[in-house]
Enzyme design. Structure first.
Site, PDB file in Angstrom:
ATOM      1  N   ASN A  10      34.423  31.585 -27.647  1.00 25.09           N
ATOM      2  CA  ASN A  10      33.339  30.786 -27.081  1.00 25.09           C
ATOM      3  C   ASN A  10      33.472  29.360 -27.616  1.00 25.09           C
ATOM      4  OD1 ASN A  10      30.980  29.628 -26.267  1.00 25.09           O
ATOM      5  ND2 ASN A  10      29.620  30.989 -27.436  1.00 25.09           N
ATOM      6  N   LYS A  12      31.813  26.849 -26.809  1.00 22.38           N
ATOM      7  CA  LYS A  12      30.511  26.172 -26.841  1.00 22.38           C
ATOM      8  C   LYS A  12      30.633  24.777 -26.204  1.00 22.38           C
ATOM      9  CE  LYS A  12      29.151  29.105 -30.623  1.00 22.38           C
ATOM     10  NZ  LYS A  12      28.363  29.338 -31.828  1.00 22.38           N
ATOM     11  N   HIS A  96      23.396  34.065 -24.969  1.00 19.16           N
ATOM     12  CA  HIS A  96      23.801  33.619 -26.301  1.00 19.16           C
ATOM     13  C   HIS A  96      22.566  33.151 -27.081  1.00 19.16           C
ATOM     14  CE1 HIS A  96      25.679  31.391 -29.538  1.00 19.16           C
ATOM     15  NE2 HIS A  96      26.751  32.127 -29.302  1.00 19.16           N
ATOM     16  N   GLU A  98      22.063  30.719 -28.942  1.00 16.14           N
ATOM     17  CA  GLU A  98      21.750  29.290 -28.865  1.00 16.14           C
ATOM     18  C   GLU A  98      20.879  29.004 -27.647  1.00 16.14           C
ATOM     19  OE1 GLU A  98      25.807  28.032 -29.296  1.00 16.14           O
ATOM     20  OE2 GLU A  98      25.736  28.642 -31.402  1.00 16.14           O
ATOM     21  N   GLU A 166      25.634  39.478 -32.172  1.00 15.62           N
ATOM     22  CA  GLU A 166      25.839  38.238 -32.925  1.00 15.62           C
ATOM     23  C   GLU A 166      24.587  37.935 -33.739  1.00 15.62           C
ATOM     24  OE1 GLU A 166      28.995  35.642 -30.994  1.00 15.62           O
ATOM     25  OE2 GLU A 166      27.186  35.225 -29.846  1.00 15.62           O
ATOM     26  N   GLY A 172      27.952  30.233 -37.015  1.00 19.18           N
ATOM     27  CA  GLY A 172      28.223  28.859 -37.426  1.00 19.18           C
ATOM     28  C   GLY A 172      27.841  28.562 -38.868  1.00 19.18           C
ATOM     29  N   SER A 212      30.769  33.795 -37.448  1.00 20.24           N
ATOM     30  CA  SER A 212      31.670  33.372 -38.532  1.00 20.24           C
ATOM     31  C   SER A 212      32.911  34.245 -38.677  1.00 20.24           C
ATOM     32  CB  SER A 212      30.906  33.286 -39.867  1.00 20.24           C
ATOM     33  OG  SER A 212      29.908  32.286 -39.791  1.00 20.24           O
TER      34      SER A 212
HETATM   35  O1  LIG Z   1      28.255  32.111 -31.569  1.00 15.45           O
HETATM   36  C1  LIG Z   1      29.361  32.582 -31.795  1.00 15.45           C
HETATM   37  C2  LIG Z   1      30.201  33.079 -30.703  1.00 15.45           C
HETATM   38  O2  LIG Z   1      29.493  33.181 -29.512  1.00 15.45           O
HETATM   39  C3  LIG Z   1      29.911  32.607 -33.160  1.00 15.45           C
HETATM   40  O3  LIG Z   1      30.109  31.323 -33.602  1.00 15.45           O
HETATM   41  P1  LIG Z   1      30.929  31.067 -34.962  1.00 15.45           P
HETATM   42  O4  LIG Z   1      32.165  31.938 -34.871  1.00 15.45           O
HETATM   43  O5  LIG Z   1      31.224  29.608 -34.959  1.00 15.45           O
HETATM   44  O6  LIG Z   1      30.037  31.519 -36.067  1.00 15.45           O
END
Ligand SMILES: O=C(CO)COP(=O)(O)O
Length: 254
Positions: A10, A12, A96, A98, A166, A172, A212
């Site tokens: 992803n 983002k 997601h 976010e 997740e 992150g 992560s």
């Molecule tokens: O949100 C994520 C994948 O969709 C995970 O993000 P990170 O791997 O940067 O922690």
């Protein structure tokens, strides 16, 4: 068991044309197991989807990071599921954290989106996960079960869904869930599917972990029996994404 490993990247809201080209070149040159062993799906921002699809090797696939909940039309700024189908984009990430957190997407809204995207022929990476506060109050399983139920309520076939667990506190942050923590929730999710949807769906649905994940921690996570792959954020922009893809061949614990 026979669940094919799944590794999603992803990206983002990251990337310029030249950065995207560089990532795709690295992926195209990588030595990884065949498509029989691992599904690899990368998810660039909408504006790069067609470009990435045109450059990317044919055994890797692309996903959008979102789509509108119903048919397109007078919805400024949205992208419809029909458009993705029209462009030949096979996958979409929905729900997601976010988007749930920053854009207030509710469980019901996410469930509706998953149902609509599937009805249009897209395959869906459906994301769920608890916040740190919810984990600390002991409600992790209840939270992910409610998120999964809202999806299950809108879905008649699970064939084209990958469930991505997740935990929000791991995204992150560099604070990855331990293999035990991930396994525990994946086990509970599979049990939830078994009780509420059916044994066959529970046995065949891929439940992947995100938060992560990197080249150093992926192997141990991959040994867990109910961890069927990863959804990777930050590390999917780097060459170590190849190592994560290669964790598909790690032997599972019994
Ligand atoms: O949100 C994520 C994948 O969709 C995970 O993000 P990170 O791997 O940067 O922690």
């Amino acid at each position: 068991m026979g669940r094919k490993f799944f590794v999603g990247g992803n990206w983002k809201c990251n990337g310029t044309t030249s950065e995207v080209k560089k990532i795709v070149t690295t992926l195209n040159e990588a030595e990884v197991p065949s498509e029989d062993v691992v599904d690899v799906v990368v998810s660039p921002p909408f504006v790069f989807l067609a470009y990435v699809k045109s450059l990317l090797r044919s055994d890797f696939h692309v996903a959008a990071q979102n789509c509108w909940v119903r048919r397109g039309g007078a919805l400024t700024g949205e992208i419809s599921a029909e458009m993705l189908v029209n462009l030949g984009i096979p996958w979409v990430i929905i729900g997601h954290s976010e988007r749930r957190q920053i854009l207030n997407e509710s469980n019901e809204f996410v469930g509706d989106k998953v149902g609509y995207a599937l009805s249009q022929g897209l395959k869906v990476i459906a994301c769920i996960g608890e916040t740190l506060e919810q984990r600390e109050s002991g409600s992790t399983v209840a939270v992910v079960a409610a998120q999964t139920k809202a999806i299950a309520d809108k879905v008649s076939s699970w064939e084209n869904i990958v469930l991505a667990y997740e935990p929000v506190w791991a995204i992150g942050t560099g604070k990855v869930a331990t293999p035990d923590q991930a396994q525990q929730v994946h086990f509970e999710l599979r049990k939830w599917l078994q009780v509420n949807v059916g044994a066959e769906v529970a046995a065949s649905t891929r439940i992947i972990y995100g938060g992560s994940v990197n080249g150093a921690n992926c192997k141990e996570l991959a040994t867990q029996p109910d961890v069927d792959g990863f959804l990777v954020g930050g590390a999917s922009l780097k060459p170590e994404f190849i190592d994560i893809i290669n964790s598909a061949t790690v032997k599972k614990d019994d």
